[in-house]
Enzyme design. Sequence first.
Site: not given
Length: 468
Positions: A70, A133
């Site tokens: 992605h 993240y």
Amino acid sequence: MTEFGKTLAFTETVIPGLLIADLPVHGDSRGWFKENWQREKMTAAGLPDFGPVQNNISFNDEVGTTRGIHAEPWDKWVSVASGRIFGAWVDLREGPTFGAVFTAEIDPSKAIFVPRGVGNSYQTLEPDTAYAYLVNDHWSPDAEYSFLNLADETVAVPWPIPLDEVEISAKDLAHPRLAEVTPIPSKKTLVVGANGQLGLALRAAFGESARFEYAGRDDIDLTDPSFASSRRWRDYATIVNAAAYTAVDLAETTDGRADAWAANVTGVAALARVATENGITLVHVSSDYVFDGMKDAAYTEEDIVRPLGVYGQTKAAGDAIVSTVPRHYIIRTSWVIGEGKNFVRTMASLAERGIDPKVVDDQFGRLTFTEELSSAVQHLLAQQAPFGVYNVTNDGPIVPWADVARKVFTAVGSDPARITAVSTSDYFASESAPVAPRPRNSELDLTKIRATGFAPRAWDRALSDYLS
């Protein structure tokens, strides 16, 4: 195994901007501890100050859980809280490195900075693996995403566990091959005030492409409360503010004062707010009118501002606002000449019509051609010069306006003796409307801009080119 006691360090990869980090991890019989994100230390060590706004955690039960590839339009800082992952990153940005691949194993003692547009994918190598993240934008349905199939033969990621043996979502299995991927476009540059003298020069310099957006007075209203939400600002890298209220005499009137403050202060504040909140570089064009002109030498970028009139006061206020933007260039200039009505064109027209003008001879400076200004803007951005204030004019001798007029008359084949030199007070003696005070000395020191490698042309040579 997690490696303890390492020093914080960043290593570049084959993908521009993709940085892998060694993180100090401290452990004993009880477990371990690390500073997963420490802005001051990490930016000092070389990590971009990317301004995260959201923290996400992905927990995976089984070995071999595979996610990706992605590419999102934001930056990410990815690290492991428990377990171990194999990561694969593919550059899906427009440009010469499109399709470049980097792979690495990440445990709690490592992390990776993934820049906007680089596709990321992860395969767990231990059970109960969790990775976190930080991202510097919120998810948006209007954002431009890109995806690549995990099994793409072109990039040929060497997955430790074959993909036919692992858990993959149906959505990830359906992603396209590299030949069908839509690259993530570069961030855009917005030029505000695109129909003015400098705006037209910037349009000629930057050119017409999807990377550049030009907004004139009718296209954008900086004082509109909805301005901050008028665009997806995370898609912009740079805003160049070439807009300003420059009617220095009219600014001394009641209505003009309001208009000058609205354009040069309120509007600038709106740009500064957007730039600060979205990590945008703001390039702002200022003026020699922030000084009183009483100095007996060239003005440097460090000199204290002392504006005389309303216009100068609004420009000084705008400079102060822009100086608070983390990524900013304030370009101070003087005696600007470009397309449209200006002093040089007026003098050339008078010469050709046989009119002998009176021109002031007690204001000193250099001309600045918009071609030079736009080149300086391009140069500072391309060189990633240190942020701050830069003086930009053409080079050459310091002269009064009367000498510039004589140069123009000579260049168009007229007698320069037709120019009558007068003082500023005599020139405006018959004026009944308000007249703004002008700085006597408009010389700007060019040492700082020259130190970046930019060499301005002499104004008299540029004048000849302009008139021809």
